[in-house]
Write an enzyme that holds these catalytic residues in place. Structure first.
Site, mmCIF file in Angstrom:
data_model
loop_
_atom_site.group_PDB
_atom_site.id
_atom_site.type_symbol
_atom_site.label_atom_id
_atom_site.label_comp_id
_atom_site.label_asym_id
_atom_site.label_seq_id
_atom_site.Cartn_x
_atom_site.Cartn_y
_atom_site.Cartn_z
ATOM 1 N N GLU A 123 0.969 -13.730 12.017
ATOM 2 C CA GLU A 123 1.422 -12.540 12.736
ATOM 3 C C GLU A 123 1.292 -11.367 11.753
ATOM 4 O OE1 GLU A 123 2.658 -12.470 15.928
ATOM 5 O OE2 GLU A 123 2.097 -14.575 16.090
ATOM 6 N N ASP B 68 0.831 -1.205 0.000
ATOM 7 C CA ASP B 68 0.000 0.000 0.000
ATOM 8 C C ASP B 68 0.872 1.264 0.000
ATOM 9 O OD1 ASP B 68 -2.308 1.459 0.015
ATOM 10 O OD2 ASP B 68 -2.740 1.159 2.140
ATOM 11 N N ASN C 98 -10.709 -2.818 -6.067
ATOM 12 C CA ASN C 98 -9.920 -1.812 -6.796
ATOM 13 C C ASN C 98 -10.557 -1.382 -8.122
ATOM 14 O OD1 ASN C 98 -6.665 -3.053 -5.682
ATOM 15 N ND2 ASN C 98 -7.908 -1.379 -4.868
HETATM 16 C C1 FPP Z 1 -2.087 0.165 -3.217
HETATM 17 O O1 FPP Z 1 -1.546 1.470 -3.158
HETATM 18 C C2 FPP Z 1 -1.540 -0.512 -4.347
HETATM 19 C C3 FPP Z 1 -2.245 -1.093 -5.345
HETATM 20 C C4 FPP Z 1 -3.712 -1.112 -5.438
HETATM 21 C C5 FPP Z 1 -1.562 -1.720 -6.465
HETATM 22 C C6 FPP Z 1 -0.401 -2.584 -6.103
HETATM 23 C C7 FPP Z 1 0.384 -2.700 -7.308
HETATM 24 C C8 FPP Z 1 1.702 -2.620 -7.401
HETATM 25 C C9 FPP Z 1 2.651 -2.565 -6.271
HETATM 26 C C10 FPP Z 1 2.240 -2.563 -8.741
HETATM 27 C C11 FPP Z 1 2.946 -3.680 -9.266
HETATM 28 C C12 FPP Z 1 2.557 -5.047 -8.937
HETATM 29 C C13 FPP Z 1 2.946 -6.062 -9.694
HETATM 30 C C14 FPP Z 1 2.659 -7.449 -9.321
HETATM 31 C C15 FPP Z 1 3.660 -5.823 -10.939
HETATM 32 P P1 FPP Z 1 -2.536 2.665 -3.323
HETATM 33 O O2 FPP Z 1 -2.624 3.032 -4.746
HETATM 34 O O3 FPP Z 1 -3.859 2.326 -2.692
HETATM 35 O O4 FPP Z 1 -1.818 3.777 -2.514
HETATM 36 P P2 FPP Z 1 -2.505 4.940 -1.704
HETATM 37 O O5 FPP Z 1 -3.188 4.291 -0.528
HETATM 38 O O6 FPP Z 1 -1.370 5.795 -1.300
HETATM 39 O O7 FPP Z 1 -3.468 5.630 -2.606
#
Ligand code: FPP
Length: 261
Positions: free
Chosen positions: A226, A39, A87
């Protein structure tokens, strides 16, 4: 994980006992299975005055670093939350950008993952994903199926409740077809219908970005995990911090509901 027929339990599904149920190794040190809620990509980008997708791209580079660190740190299974069933509520631009990033990640990393002994699996519902992406996921699973150095599981269009609902549907179908006696449904039977049926339960779940919630991730599987909630935003999460958390885990006293004798 190869796409399963929706109406029955895959014949090669081991019992959860065979896969291991996330109990510490006898030496009692590091976690064998670590799950990560990655996150903070959006905030990381916003802090730099950049679009959210810039953060997701930086996050993808972190994935590579953390996967590479696993063998040295004794982590055999790594499960990462890449896209949740919730999402889809993000803007169309962000969703499309993430889907494109997943396609790029798979095509760009496939060879290296295979050559480094990483076995890749995907969990989540593939029905809503586009065919091109699903084909790439299938191909990567197949390409890496012989590997055993690290087991990387990518949760894509994954939600814990959705997974349990889909599992229950398949289980009910087996009951209706006379393949399963309702009297035999117990804590050993149900996980065989989950997307994670070949994996041990996670020992440690990490969430970055300072939020202390689990957001529908591995609900069944994490019953005895955990948890570590760290303030670092995912694109800043380093191998050193990962190692520190694993080290901290070694000091914990996991009793699985029992008492220490
Ligand atoms: C949450 O951060 C993240 C996601 C919904 C996407 C996770 C994806 C990646 C780390 C990209 C790459 C993954 C792979 C497997 C190539 P957020 O966007 O909710 O952050 P925020 O809470 O700051 O808005």
């Amino acid at each position: 994980m190869a796409r399963r027929t929706s109406d029955s339990l895959s014949p090669d599904a081991p019992s959860s006992g065979e896969a291991g149920v996330g109990v510490l190794d006898p030496a009692g040190q590091g976690p064998r299975h670590v799950a990560i809620i990655m996150d903070g990509n959006g905030r990381w980008a916003t802090m730099r005055g950049r679009p959210r997708l810039f953060g997701h791209h930086a996050g993808a580079r972190r994935v590579r670093e953390i996967v590479e660190a696993c063998p040295d740190l004794g982590v055999k299974y790594l499960t990462i939350f890449a896209f949740s069933t919730e999402n889809w509520r993000r803007t169309q631009v962000e969703v499309a950008g993430l889907m494109s990033l997943f396609r790029r990640y798979i095509t760009g990393e496939a060879r290296q993952l295979r050559d480094e002994g990483v076995r890749v699996r995907f969990i989540g519902d593939r029905v809503r994903l586009d065919d091109k992406l699903v084909a790439l996921m299938d191909e990567l699973e197949l390409m890496t199926a012989g590997n055993d150095r690290v087991h990387l599981t990518i949760a894509l269009n994954y939600g814990g409740r959705d997974e349990v609902a889909r599992a229950t549907k398949r289980l009910a179908q087996d009951v209706a077809l006379g393949r399963l006696d309702p009297a035999d449904v117990d804590e050993e039977t149900l996980p065989k219908y989950l997307d994670t049926y070949v994996l041990p339960d996670p020992d440690l779940v990490i969430r970055t970005s300072g939020e202390a919630r689990i957001s529908n991730f591995l609900l069944w599987q994490s019953a005895y995990a955990e948890y570590e909630f760290v303030d670092t935003l995912w694109p800043d999460f380093s191998r050193a911090e990962f190692a520190k958390l694993l080290h901290g885990y070694g000091a914990r006293d996991r009793r699985f509901g029992g008492v220490k004798l």
